[in-house]
Design an enzyme around this catalytic site. Structure first.
Site, mmCIF file in Angstrom:
data_model
loop_
_atom_site.group_PDB
_atom_site.id
_atom_site.type_symbol
_atom_site.label_atom_id
_atom_site.label_comp_id
_atom_site.label_asym_id
_atom_site.label_seq_id
_atom_site.Cartn_x
_atom_site.Cartn_y
_atom_site.Cartn_z
ATOM 1 N N HIS A 16 43.432 13.462 -37.420
ATOM 2 C CA HIS A 16 44.518 13.007 -37.969
ATOM 3 C C HIS A 16 45.687 13.850 -38.664
ATOM 4 O O HIS A 16 45.982 13.442 -39.759
ATOM 5 C CB HIS A 16 44.021 12.002 -38.790
ATOM 6 C CG HIS A 16 42.925 10.981 -38.653
ATOM 7 N ND1 HIS A 16 41.782 11.259 -37.293
ATOM 8 C CD2 HIS A 16 43.129 9.126 -37.985
ATOM 9 C CE1 HIS A 16 41.674 10.074 -37.068
ATOM 10 N NE2 HIS A 16 42.692 9.428 -37.573
ATOM 11 N N ASN A 17 45.666 15.032 -38.906
ATOM 12 C CA ASN A 17 46.441 16.420 -38.727
ATOM 13 C C ASN A 17 47.550 16.520 -38.187
ATOM 14 O O ASN A 17 46.884 16.751 -36.662
ATOM 15 C CB ASN A 17 45.873 17.225 -39.079
ATOM 16 C CG ASN A 17 46.339 18.738 -40.572
ATOM 17 O OD1 ASN A 17 46.971 18.833 -40.273
ATOM 18 N ND2 ASN A 17 45.943 18.599 -40.989
ATOM 19 N N ASP A 76 38.343 21.862 -35.696
ATOM 20 C CA ASP A 76 37.881 22.512 -36.608
ATOM 21 C C ASP A 76 38.159 22.952 -37.707
ATOM 22 O O ASP A 76 38.054 24.686 -36.740
ATOM 23 C CB ASP A 76 36.850 21.831 -36.951
ATOM 24 C CG ASP A 76 36.169 21.933 -38.652
ATOM 25 O OD1 ASP A 76 36.462 20.354 -39.335
ATOM 26 O OD2 ASP A 76 35.800 22.259 -39.170
ATOM 27 N N SER A 77 39.053 23.296 -38.868
ATOM 28 C CA SER A 77 39.456 25.000 -38.990
ATOM 29 C C SER A 77 39.389 25.318 -40.479
ATOM 30 O O SER A 77 39.265 23.924 -40.826
ATOM 31 C CB SER A 77 40.950 24.550 -38.807
ATOM 32 O OG SER A 77 41.820 23.501 -38.820
ATOM 33 N N LYS A 184 53.619 31.996 -34.495
ATOM 34 C CA LYS A 184 52.486 31.971 -35.065
ATOM 35 C C LYS A 184 51.228 31.498 -33.964
ATOM 36 O O LYS A 184 50.466 32.142 -33.908
ATOM 37 C CB LYS A 184 52.539 30.264 -36.218
ATOM 38 C CG LYS A 184 50.912 29.946 -37.283
ATOM 39 C CD LYS A 184 50.948 29.276 -36.999
ATOM 40 C CE LYS A 184 49.743 28.946 -37.632
ATOM 41 N NZ LYS A 184 49.659 27.421 -38.086
ATOM 42 N N ARG A 198 43.967 29.713 -33.505
ATOM 43 C CA ARG A 198 44.444 28.453 -32.963
ATOM 44 C C ARG A 198 44.390 29.115 -32.071
ATOM 45 O O ARG A 198 44.464 27.825 -30.850
ATOM 46 C CB ARG A 198 44.515 26.974 -33.848
ATOM 47 C CG ARG A 198 45.046 25.638 -33.025
ATOM 48 C CD ARG A 198 45.446 24.274 -33.366
ATOM 49 N NE ARG A 198 44.347 24.606 -34.562
ATOM 50 C CZ ARG A 198 45.334 24.836 -36.231
ATOM 51 N NH1 ARG A 198 46.402 25.371 -36.250
ATOM 52 N NH2 ARG A 198 44.618 24.778 -36.936
HETATM 53 P P1 ITT Z 1 41.389 16.049 -38.327
HETATM 54 O O1 ITT Z 1 40.090 16.159 -39.322
HETATM 55 O O2 ITT Z 1 41.945 14.773 -38.542
HETATM 56 O O3 ITT Z 1 41.473 17.363 -37.514
HETATM 57 P P2 ITT Z 1 41.938 17.722 -40.952
HETATM 58 O O4 ITT Z 1 43.092 17.639 -41.755
HETATM 59 O O5 ITT Z 1 41.025 17.125 -42.148
HETATM 60 O O6 ITT Z 1 42.163 17.008 -39.927
HETATM 61 P P3 ITT Z 1 40.041 20.111 -41.360
HETATM 62 O O7 ITT Z 1 38.714 19.388 -41.485
HETATM 63 O O8 ITT Z 1 39.711 20.815 -39.600
HETATM 64 O O9 ITT Z 1 41.504 18.841 -40.589
HETATM 65 O O10 ITT Z 1 40.529 20.780 -42.120
HETATM 66 C C1 ITT Z 1 40.837 22.137 -42.161
HETATM 67 C C2 ITT Z 1 41.938 22.409 -42.995
HETATM 68 O O11 ITT Z 1 42.594 23.668 -43.451
HETATM 69 C C3 ITT Z 1 43.110 21.666 -43.795
HETATM 70 O O12 ITT Z 1 43.578 21.352 -44.329
HETATM 71 C C4 ITT Z 1 44.371 22.324 -42.854
HETATM 72 O O13 ITT Z 1 45.561 22.039 -43.841
HETATM 73 C C5 ITT Z 1 43.700 23.734 -42.913
HETATM 74 N N1 ITT Z 1 44.339 24.879 -41.813
HETATM 75 C C6 ITT Z 1 43.646 24.518 -40.569
HETATM 76 N N2 ITT Z 1 44.400 25.062 -39.705
HETATM 77 C C7 ITT Z 1 45.917 25.873 -40.553
HETATM 78 C C8 ITT Z 1 46.593 26.474 -40.247
HETATM 79 O O14 ITT Z 1 46.543 26.655 -39.146
HETATM 80 N N3 ITT Z 1 47.226 27.134 -41.048
HETATM 81 C C9 ITT Z 1 47.372 26.244 -42.356
HETATM 82 N N4 ITT Z 1 46.116 25.293 -42.773
HETATM 83 C C10 ITT Z 1 44.783 25.078 -41.819
#
Ligand code: ITT
Length: 211
Positions: A16-17, A76-77, A184, A198
């Site tokens: 959802h991001n 998940d990140s 990136k 990623r």
């Molecule tokens: P989904 O679970 O729906 O995929 P989310 O935003 O809740 O979306 P996560 O639980 O994986 O996703 O949270 C990952 C967080 O880390 C989120 O706040 C992102 O903005 C940040 N993040 C992940 N990858 C990033 C990137 O490449 N650059 C900057 N911030 C990142």
């Protein structure tokens, strides 16, 4: 162990991001895969109850596969800060309390300052991306990528999303927030290592599931 499986046809991107969705679509584009997202289909967001990035990626991919009947690709990140014992880590989205990434970056900076971490070598951090693909029959493929860097203050650049403006990858002079999407997370044509967490996880995924 089940043999690896090729990803083809139509898939669900279980996120959802919007920032992640854009990057995941760009990574998949050269492989002729069409993707709809969980956000676009109005699917509910599963609770991320795992204690690791991979566990949470699997939860999202499984929920997406069940709800859509399509192979589902989830990420998940998060960002892990050495001086904060790895926080926010899997709680990176929760620290932004919705979408307040300026607030979340300011909190990281404030907590580092409270611990006296002011010099660049005391502000080391790394991003992790765990990628999972789950097919409707339950088959799973998992990958993880990492990029190390230093946290700057104030944040720099308006590109990317999330914590990008604060993250200066090792060996570079511009933050992720100051880089183009291609810098990136583009995949180098000569097969050398991509830059972002990623894209690095995706390179391993592509070898196994898209090769
Ligand atoms: P989904 O679970 O729906 O995929 P989310 O935003 O809740 O979306 P996560 O639980 O994986 O996703 O949270 C990952 C967080 O880390 C989120 O706040 C992102 O903005 C940040 N993040 C992940 N990858 C990033 C990137 O490449 N650059 C900057 N911030 C990142």
């Amino acid at each position: 162990m089940a043999p690896h499986r090729r990803l083809e046809g139509k898939i669900l991107i279980a996120t959802h991001n919007a920032g992640k969705l854009r990057e995941m679509r760009e990574l998949l584009a050269p492989y002729g895969i069409t993707a709809v997202s969980a956000g676009e289909l109005g699917l509910p967001e599963p609770e991320e109850t795992g204690s690791t990035f991979l566990a949470n990626a699997e939860i999202k991919a499984r929920a997406g596969a069940q709800a859509s009947g399509l192979p589902s690709f989830a990420d998940d990140s998060g960002i892990c800060v050495a001086g904060l014992d790895g926080a926010p880590g899997i709680y990176s989205a929760r620290w932004a309390d919705g979408k307040d990434f300026m607030g979340a970056m300011a909190r990281i900076d404030a907590e580092l300052r409270e611990r006296g971490c002011l010099a660049p070598h005391e502000r080391k951090a790394w991003f992790i991306s765990a990628l999972s693909i789950v097919w409707p029959d339950g088959h799973l493929e998992d990958f993880e990528g990492r990029i190390d860097g230093t946290l700057v203050w104030p944040p720099r650049g308006a590109a990317g999303f999330g914590y990008d403006p604060m993250f200066l990858p090792d060996g570079h002079e511009r933050t992720f927030g100051e880089m183009s999407s291609d810098e990136k997370h583009g995949l180098p044509a000569d097969g050398s290592r991509a830059l972002s967490h990623r894209a690095r996880a995706f390179q391993d995924l592509a070898k196994v599931c898209l090769g």
